[in-house]
Design a protein around this motif. Sequence first.
Motif, PDB file in Angstrom:
ATOM      1  N   GLN A 238      16.685  -0.955   3.143  1.00 30.42           N
ATOM      2  CA  GLN A 238      15.618  -0.958   4.148  1.00 30.42           C
ATOM      3  C   GLN A 238      14.459  -1.819   3.651  1.00 30.42           C
ATOM      4  N   VAL A 239      14.154  -2.859   4.422  1.00 30.99           N
ATOM      5  CA  VAL A 239      13.043  -3.738   4.022  1.00 30.99           C
ATOM      6  C   VAL A 239      11.755  -3.176   4.618  1.00 30.99           C
ATOM      7  N   VAL A 240      10.837  -2.762   3.749  1.00 28.22           N
ATOM      8  CA  VAL A 240       9.567  -2.187   4.237  1.00 28.22           C
ATOM      9  C   VAL A 240       8.426  -3.154   3.936  1.00 28.22           C
ATOM     10  N   ASN A 241       7.383  -3.037   4.713  1.00 23.80           N
ATOM     11  CA  ASN A 241       6.136  -3.798   4.472  1.00 23.80           C
ATOM     12  C   ASN A 241       6.378  -5.292   4.273  1.00 23.80           C
ATOM     13  N   GLN A 242       7.264  -5.841   5.111  1.00 22.29           N
ATOM     14  CA  GLN A 242       7.514  -7.282   4.991  1.00 22.29           C
ATOM     15  C   GLN A 242       6.322  -8.059   5.558  1.00 22.29           C
ATOM     16  N   ILE A 243       5.899  -9.078   4.843  1.00 25.69           N
ATOM     17  CA  ILE A 243       4.801  -9.938   5.310  1.00 25.69           C
ATOM     18  C   ILE A 243       5.419 -11.192   5.903  1.00 25.69           C
ATOM     19  N   GLN A 244       5.181 -11.378   7.198  1.00 21.59           N
ATOM     20  CA  GLN A 244       5.777 -12.525   7.885  1.00 21.59           C
ATOM     21  C   GLN A 244       4.699 -13.276   8.647  1.00 21.59           C
ATOM     22  N   VAL A 245       4.535 -14.516   8.317  1.00 17.71           N
ATOM     23  CA  VAL A 245       3.557 -15.352   9.018  1.00 17.71           C
ATOM     24  C   VAL A 245       4.281 -16.012  10.187  1.00 17.71           C
ATOM     25  N   ASP A 246       3.631 -16.052  11.363  1.00 17.63           N
ATOM     26  CA  ASP A 246       4.329 -16.623  12.522  1.00 17.63           C
ATOM     27  C   ASP A 246       4.564 -18.121  12.311  1.00 17.63           C
TER      28      ASP A 246
ATOM     29  N   PRO B 165      13.138 -19.351   4.585  1.00 10.92           N
ATOM     30  CA  PRO B 165      13.139 -18.441   5.735  1.00 10.92           C
ATOM     31  C   PRO B 165      13.986 -17.194   5.510  1.00 10.92           C
ATOM     32  N   GLU B 166      14.970 -17.292   4.608  1.00 10.45           N
ATOM     33  CA  GLU B 166      15.831 -16.128   4.386  1.00 10.45           C
ATOM     34  C   GLU B 166      15.256 -15.184   3.326  1.00 10.45           C
ATOM     35  N   GLN B 167      14.230 -15.619   2.636  1.00  7.41           N
ATOM     36  CA  GLN B 167      13.618 -14.759   1.612  1.00  7.41           C
ATOM     37  C   GLN B 167      12.596 -13.825   2.260  1.00  7.41           C
ATOM     38  N   LYS B 168      12.522 -12.602   1.750  1.00  3.33           N
ATOM     39  CA  LYS B 168      11.617 -11.614   2.351  1.00  3.33           C
ATOM     40  C   LYS B 168      10.533 -11.240   1.348  1.00  3.33           C
ATOM     41  N   VAL B 169       9.282 -11.357   1.788  1.00  2.00           N
ATOM     42  CA  VAL B 169       8.151 -11.030   0.913  1.00  2.00           C
ATOM     43  C   VAL B 169       7.641  -9.641   1.278  1.00  2.00           C
ATOM     44  N   ILE B 170       7.492  -8.804   0.266  1.00  2.00           N
ATOM     45  CA  ILE B 170       7.102  -7.402   0.493  1.00  2.00           C
ATOM     46  C   ILE B 170       5.801  -7.104  -0.235  1.00  2.00           C
ATOM     47  N   LEU B 171       4.864  -6.488   0.489  1.00  2.00           N
ATOM     48  CA  LEU B 171       3.599  -6.045  -0.112  1.00  2.00           C
ATOM     49  C   LEU B 171       3.666  -4.520  -0.167  1.00  2.00           C
ATOM     50  N   PRO B 172       3.738  -3.925  -1.371  1.00  2.00           N
ATOM     51  CA  PRO B 172       4.018  -2.484  -1.434  1.00  2.00           C
ATOM     52  C   PRO B 172       3.039  -1.598  -0.668  1.00  2.00           C
ATOM     53  N   ASP B 173       1.793  -2.001  -0.508  1.00  2.00           N
ATOM     54  CA  ASP B 173       0.868  -1.241   0.349  1.00  2.00           C
ATOM     55  C   ASP B 173       0.167  -2.223   1.288  1.00  2.00           C
ATOM     56  N   LEU B 174       0.369  -2.044   2.583  1.00  2.00           N
ATOM     57  CA  LEU B 174      -0.216  -2.988   3.545  1.00  2.00           C
ATOM     58  C   LEU B 174      -1.735  -2.893   3.598  1.00  2.00           C
ATOM     59  N   ALA B 175      -2.298  -1.873   3.015  1.00  2.00           N
ATOM     60  CA  ALA B 175      -3.769  -1.760   2.998  1.00  2.00           C
ATOM     61  C   ALA B 175      -4.388  -2.561   1.855  1.00  2.00           C
ATOM     62  N   ALA B 176      -3.548  -3.279   1.106  1.00  2.00           N
ATOM     63  CA  ALA B 176      -4.101  -4.123   0.029  1.00  2.00           C
ATOM     64  C   ALA B 176      -4.568  -5.441   0.641  1.00  2.00           C
ATOM     65  N   GLY B 177      -5.731  -5.406   1.242  1.00  2.00           N
ATOM     66  CA  GLY B 177      -6.322  -6.612   1.833  1.00  2.00           C
ATOM     67  C   GLY B 177      -7.326  -7.207   0.870  1.00  2.00           C
ATOM     68  N   CYS B 178      -8.271  -7.969   1.398  1.00  2.00           N
ATOM     69  CA  CYS B 178      -9.316  -8.559   0.546  1.00  2.00           C
ATOM     70  C   CYS B 178     -10.570  -8.696   1.388  1.00  2.00           C
ATOM     71  N   SER B 179     -11.657  -8.082   0.918  1.00  2.00           N
ATOM     72  CA  SER B 179     -12.887  -8.095   1.722  1.00  2.00           C
ATOM     73  C   SER B 179     -13.434  -9.517   1.854  1.00  2.00           C
ATOM     74  N   MET B 180     -13.211 -10.355   0.855  1.00  2.00           N
ATOM     75  CA  MET B 180     -13.696 -11.732   0.983  1.00  2.00           C
ATOM     76  C   MET B 180     -12.923 -12.475   2.077  1.00  2.00           C
ATOM     77  N   ALA B 181     -11.604 -12.337   2.059  1.00  2.00           N
ATOM     78  CA  ALA B 181     -10.796 -13.015   3.078  1.00  2.00           C
ATOM     79  C   ALA B 181     -11.224 -12.574   4.474  1.00  2.00           C
TER      80      ALA B 181
END
Length: 391
Positions: free
Chosen positions: A358-366, A108-124
């Motif tokens: 500054q933590v940017v573009n953090q990916i956090q699942v509820d 829970p204390e680790q932070k995951v960062i995706l450098p560009d939030l537009a990096a999605g996946c059309s299959m997903a």
Amino acid sequence: MSTIDLPLLVLGHDADPRSERGVDCPGALPAASDPDLVARARAAKEALGERVFVLGHHYQRDEVIAFADVTGDSFKLARDAAGRPEAEFIVFCGVHFMAESADILTGPEQKVILPDLAAGCSMADMARAGQVEDAWDALVDAGVADSVVPVTYMNSSADIKAFCGRHGGAVCTSSNAQVALEWAFDQTPDAKVLFLPDQHLGRNTAVLQLGLSLEDCVVWDPHRPHGGLTREELEKARVILWRGHCSVHGRFTPEVVDELRAKIPGINILVHPECRHDVVTRADLVGSTEFIIKTIEAAPPGSSWAIGTELNLVQRLANAHPDKNIVFLDRTVCYCSTMNRIDLPHFVWAMESLVAGQVVNQIQVDPETERWAKVALQRMLDLPARTAAKD
Ligand code: 13P
Ligand code: SF4
């Protein structure tokens, strides 16, 4: 007012953090033309030291892979992320669903960062939580849900993984789809598998690795009432394939396989299992990106290979193995456009922001989604090891 359920979003027009469709990237990016980008990335990485762990999927650009602490397919990267509890920041150079999985599998204390939030996946994007819940209700109405075990490919949103966790199912990757399906069929007598969201990986695994027939598989179309299937078809089916596919791997065709075989005597065709069934059945070898790399590394000098997977990886393999004849299994250039969104400017921006505190573009699942998605991911991690190779 009715809404049109578009699987893909025109970038920049809306933001839906629960989907894989991509959102705007905030912040001021360095210019792509900045000649100091490599030096800036190096300096930021040095400044962060052990605090940061950079993961790079094999489809990433070379300029980004150069800064990855580890590279891998989605299975290896999920394990690698889980195996680095001391890193404060996990910078994930891949796509959104991979970063979500890393967030689920890290502390829970680790932070995951995706450098560009537009990096999605059309299959997903082709399997959305509401659609899958509707499909499940229809399976309940058809009286088959009790025997259905849902298995989702890693390439799906955390919501879909959580759905599988809640309904006794699991996650799989292209490295372990066979063992995951075998596990699923062992869960209940007369088990059926609902395979999400990649129909090709599901079909290729069921038919070529488990020995089921094409007739054992039906395709659930989320855009048609009852998935476009009758109760009898559902009762008869062993595998219910979700109608999704990868837009990159879907481009490879049997015609090009035949053309290359005629043109280059002795050529080996090596493809990813996200390719269409008629391509995979014409191939010599099939496996995940990790398998593709190992196969080329072990290949004798002078051997010829046509590779059906994302172009960044094929080019990297061709450059690394000049003693082998490596060609791309498509007539045209075919990168994964969302993987390619992670470029050096975004990487530098994310890393320098971390250096500046500054933590940017953090990916956090509820937490609730995380709880159930973790159940499905853990079932995958507990599967016995075996590769997806066809040889
Ligand atoms: P793997 O890396 O698991 O082979 O998956 C390929 C892919 O399409 C990732 O998006
Ligand atoms: Fe998604 Fe295909 Fe790109 Fe992988 S290669 S991220 S499955 S679109």
